[in-house]
Design a protein around this motif. Structure first.
Motif, PDB file in Angstrom:
ATOM      1  N   GLY A   1       0.783  -1.223   0.000  1.00 46.69           N
ATOM      2  CA  GLY A   1       0.000   0.000   0.000  1.00 46.69           C
ATOM      3  C   GLY A   1       0.816   1.274   0.000  1.00 46.69           C
ATOM      4  N   LEU A   2       2.123   1.190  -0.258  1.00 47.01           N
ATOM      5  CA  LEU A   2       2.973   2.374  -0.271  1.00 47.01           C
ATOM      6  C   LEU A   2       2.555   3.313  -1.398  1.00 47.01           C
ATOM      7  N   GLU A   3       2.579   4.609  -1.111  1.00 43.42           N
ATOM      8  CA  GLU A   3       2.133   5.599  -2.084  1.00 43.42           C
ATOM      9  C   GLU A   3       3.246   6.031  -3.028  1.00 43.42           C
ATOM     10  N   SER A   4       4.495   5.714  -2.705  1.00 44.61           N
ATOM     11  CA  SER A   4       5.614   6.083  -3.573  1.00 44.61           C
ATOM     12  C   SER A   4       6.702   5.019  -3.485  1.00 44.61           C
ATOM     13  N   ASP A   5       7.616   5.037  -4.446  1.00 47.87           N
ATOM     14  CA  ASP A   5       8.743   4.116  -4.418  1.00 47.87           C
ATOM     15  C   ASP A   5       9.618   4.401  -3.199  1.00 47.87           C
ATOM     16  N   ILE A   6      10.187   3.340  -2.618  1.00 45.08           N
ATOM     17  CA  ILE A   6      11.085   3.487  -1.475  1.00 45.08           C
ATOM     18  C   ILE A   6      12.467   2.973  -1.863  1.00 45.08           C
ATOM     19  N   PRO A   7      13.500   3.826  -1.860  1.00 41.72           N
ATOM     20  CA  PRO A   7      14.857   3.351  -2.163  1.00 41.72           C
ATOM     21  C   PRO A   7      15.346   2.420  -1.058  1.00 41.72           C
ATOM     22  N   ALA A   8      16.020   1.357  -1.471  1.00 40.68           N
ATOM     23  CA  ALA A   8      16.464   0.346  -0.513  1.00 40.68           C
ATOM     24  C   ALA A   8      17.741  -0.302  -1.023  1.00 40.68           C
ATOM     25  N   VAL A   9      18.234  -1.266  -0.286  1.00 33.11           N
ATOM     26  CA  VAL A   9      19.369  -2.074  -0.720  1.00 33.11           C
ATOM     27  C   VAL A   9      18.993  -3.540  -0.571  1.00 33.11           C
ATOM     28  N   SER A  10      19.727  -4.371  -1.265  1.00 30.07           N
ATOM     29  CA  SER A  10      19.421  -5.800  -1.206  1.00 30.07           C
ATOM     30  C   SER A  10      20.688  -6.631  -1.282  1.00 30.07           C
ATOM     31  N   VAL A  11      20.562  -7.853  -0.799  1.00 29.29           N
ATOM     32  CA  VAL A  11      21.555  -8.890  -1.053  1.00 29.29           C
ATOM     33  C   VAL A  11      20.857  -9.906  -1.952  1.00 29.29           C
ATOM     34  N   GLY A  12      21.536 -10.966  -2.312  1.00 34.49           N
ATOM     35  CA  GLY A  12      20.916 -11.955  -3.180  1.00 34.49           C
ATOM     36  C   GLY A  12      20.444 -13.176  -2.421  1.00 34.49           C
ATOM     37  N   ALA A  13      19.396 -13.792  -2.932  1.00 33.51           N
ATOM     38  CA  ALA A  13      18.983 -15.102  -2.431  1.00 33.51           C
ATOM     39  C   ALA A  13      19.530 -16.151  -3.386  1.00 33.51           C
ATOM     40  N   MET A  14      19.994 -17.266  -2.830  1.00 33.56           N
ATOM     41  CA  MET A  14      20.546 -18.329  -3.661  1.00 33.56           C
ATOM     42  C   MET A  14      20.190 -19.681  -3.056  1.00 33.56           C
ATOM     43  N   LEU A  15      20.419 -20.716  -3.822  1.00 32.12           N
ATOM     44  CA  LEU A  15      20.302 -22.078  -3.313  1.00 32.12           C
ATOM     45  C   LEU A  15      21.702 -22.651  -3.150  1.00 32.12           C
ATOM     46  N   ALA A  16      21.947 -23.244  -1.994  1.00 33.69           N
ATOM     47  CA  ALA A  16      23.216 -23.919  -1.728  1.00 33.69           C
ATOM     48  C   ALA A  16      22.958 -25.415  -1.570  1.00 33.69           C
ATOM     49  N   VAL A  17      23.958 -26.220  -1.890  1.00 29.40           N
ATOM     50  CA  VAL A  17      23.817 -27.673  -1.798  1.00 29.40           C
ATOM     51  C   VAL A  17      25.072 -28.277  -1.185  1.00 29.40           C
ATOM     52  N   LYS A  18      24.937 -29.482  -0.684  1.00 33.31           N
ATOM     53  CA  LYS A  18      26.106 -30.219  -0.211  1.00 33.31           C
ATOM     54  C   LYS A  18      27.020 -30.519  -1.394  1.00 33.31           C
ATOM     55  N   LYS A  19      28.301 -30.337  -1.184  1.00 37.70           N
ATOM     56  CA  LYS A  19      29.285 -30.526  -2.249  1.00 37.70           C
ATOM     57  C   LYS A  19      29.296 -31.961  -2.766  1.00 37.70           C
ATOM     58  N   ASP A  20      28.994 -32.941  -1.883  1.00 37.12           N
ATOM     59  CA  ASP A  20      29.111 -34.348  -2.286  1.00 37.12           C
ATOM     60  C   ASP A  20      27.850 -34.919  -2.921  1.00 37.12           C
ATOM     61  N   LEU A  21      26.849 -34.086  -3.222  1.00 43.29           N
ATOM     62  CA  LEU A  21      25.674 -34.597  -3.936  1.00 43.29           C
ATOM     63  C   LEU A  21      26.086 -35.033  -5.340  1.00 43.29           C
ATOM     64  N   PRO A  22      25.487 -36.105  -5.860  1.00 45.15           N
ATOM     65  CA  PRO A  22      25.836 -36.584  -7.204  1.00 45.15           C
ATOM     66  C   PRO A  22      25.676 -35.496  -8.259  1.00 45.15           C
ATOM     67  N   GLU A  23      26.619 -35.421  -9.173  1.00 47.21           N
ATOM     68  CA  GLU A  23      26.583 -34.372 -10.203  1.00 47.21           C
ATOM     69  C   GLU A  23      25.311 -34.435 -11.034  1.00 47.21           C
ATOM     70  N   ASP A  24      24.905 -35.637 -11.425  1.00 45.90           N
ATOM     71  CA  ASP A  24      23.709 -35.762 -12.267  1.00 45.90           C
ATOM     72  C   ASP A  24      22.445 -35.356 -11.522  1.00 45.90           C
ATOM     73  N   LEU A  25      22.395 -35.580 -10.221  1.00 45.01           N
ATOM     74  CA  LEU A  25      21.239 -35.171  -9.437  1.00 45.01           C
ATOM     75  C   LEU A  25      21.157 -33.650  -9.373  1.00 45.01           C
ATOM     76  N   VAL A  26      22.275 -32.998  -9.096  1.00 42.75           N
ATOM     77  CA  VAL A  26      22.267 -31.531  -9.001  1.00 42.75           C
ATOM     78  C   VAL A  26      21.946 -30.919 -10.371  1.00 42.75           C
ATOM     79  N   TYR A  27      22.468 -31.515 -11.418  1.00 44.76           N
ATOM     80  CA  TYR A  27      22.114 -31.061 -12.770  1.00 44.76           C
ATOM     81  C   TYR A  27      20.603 -31.150 -12.988  1.00 44.76           C
ATOM     82  N   ALA A  28      20.020 -32.293 -12.622  1.00 42.93           N
ATOM     83  CA  ALA A  28      18.586 -32.501 -12.826  1.00 42.93           C
ATOM     84  C   ALA A  28      17.761 -31.546 -11.971  1.00 42.93           C
TER      85      ALA A  28
END
Length: 340
Positions: A268-295
């Motif tokens: 419901g904001l009446e005007s744009d509000i300047p802000a800052v952001s970081v990124g959201a990402m997905l992380a995984v265990k390094k030892d997961l099978p390559e084909d599974l992470v690809y899929a």
């Protein structure tokens, strides 16, 4: 003589029958002979059986139920389950910092994480001082996570300077939100000692604002955030702006931030509000099978049109490696290399 001929005929006939039986046995045996990969050559074998090294279930750590991670996690779990046959489940968690620790401890396979927190964890800095995590890598970037300083429209808080002496939720110690709050306060000449810091999650923060127990709250999440929308439904909200000069100062010191903007109409904001952001990402265990992470990567980034949350518009294969400050899993890298 006749008997000799009959005997010879019977012997030849018997030999012929034995040869046919042997051939039939060889053909029958060939249909059940195992191939080098352990599967029967006459049977259909799924990708999961061949490439996923027996992985049948994975957990996706998200955040609280009123943030952005949780609903997106449910969608991702459905996409992965449908496309890979591996049963994926979205789990409620304490979000970024806790998620990195849980992945390192083997408590889950996939997790939502802020890009800055992933960087701290892999480099052993800030809340991970002396405890660097080297067993977690990136699957892909998702969307901007805006640092929102939320208060009520009639609270009298319009700038960061107005926070002095106020009760402000800054998230749990060691959380991504806590780090964001601390750094933004710093850039505005404040410290945690200048406010009455409260360690609340998103839902508790907005409930506290509504009840008058706290005055404001830092919430780092993709907008629109469910908890803030719920608050705005009963009380008009205001987002304290981060002015351009302060944003530039913040980014100069902490380069994983980016300039952002909360558009008018949001909450419901009446005007744009300047802000800052970081990124959201997905992380995984390094030892997961390559084909599974690809899929899994393919299941998410090939099906972004099926993501109903507003942040789905930001999730794109072409920007899947943007802002990633840690190593990328080979399976995910293979996917992004293919879609270039």
């Amino acid at each position: 003589m006749f008997k000799s001929k009959n005997l010879l005929f019977l012997m030849l006939l018997s030999a012929f029958v034995l040869i046919l039986a042997a051939c039939g046995s060889d053909e029958e045996g060939s249909s059940t002979t195992e191939t080098d990969n352990g599967a029967s050559s006459g049977e259909a074998t799924t990708d999961a059986e061949l490439d996923f090294e027996g992985t049948k279930f994975i957990s996706i750590l998200t955040g609280g139920t009123q943030g952005t991670y949780y609903p997106l996690g449910g969608t991702f779990a459905d996409l992965i389950t449908t496309d890979t046959g591996v049963k994926a489940t979205a789990e409620v968690s304490q979000a970024s910092a806790a998620n990195m620790t849980s992945l390192a401890n083997g408590d889950a396979e996939v997790a939502f994480v802020q890009t800055d927190i992933a960087y701290y964890a892999t480099n052993g800095t800030l809340m991970f001082e002396g405890e660097a995590i080297d067993s977690v890598v990136a699957l892909g970037a998702l969307y901007p996570e805006t640092v929102q300083l939320v208060t009520l429209a009639d609270s009298g808080i319009k700038t960061f300077a107005d926070l002095k002496g106020k009760k402000v939720s800054v998230g749990a110690p060691g959380s991504g939100t806590f780090a964001n709050a601390e750094q933004l306060l710093e850039i505005h000449g404040l410290t945690m000692d200048d406010i009455q810091a409260q360690n609340l999650d998103f839902g508790e923060s907005t409930d506290g604002i509504q009840s008058g127990q706290i005055d404001a709250a830092f919430i780092t999440a993709g907008y629109p955030t469910g908890a803030v929308e719920a608050l705005n439904a009963t009380n008009g909200v205001y987002i304290v702006p981060v002015e351009a000069d302060k944003a530039e100062e913040l980014i100069a010191k902490y380069p994983y931030y980016a300039v952002d903007n909360i558009p008018s109409g949001t909450y419901g904001l009446e005007s744009d509000i300047p802000a800052v952001s970081v990124g959201a990402m997905l992380a995984v265990k390094k030892d997961l099978p390559e084909d599974l992470v690809y899929a899994m990567t393919k299941a998410i980034y090939d099906n972004t049109d099926k993501i109903s949350h507003a942040k789905g518009a930001f999730i794109k294969a072409e920007s899947g490696l943007d802002g990633i400050g840690i190593d990328v899993h080979p399976g995910a890298q293979r996917y992004f290399d293919e879609v270039k």
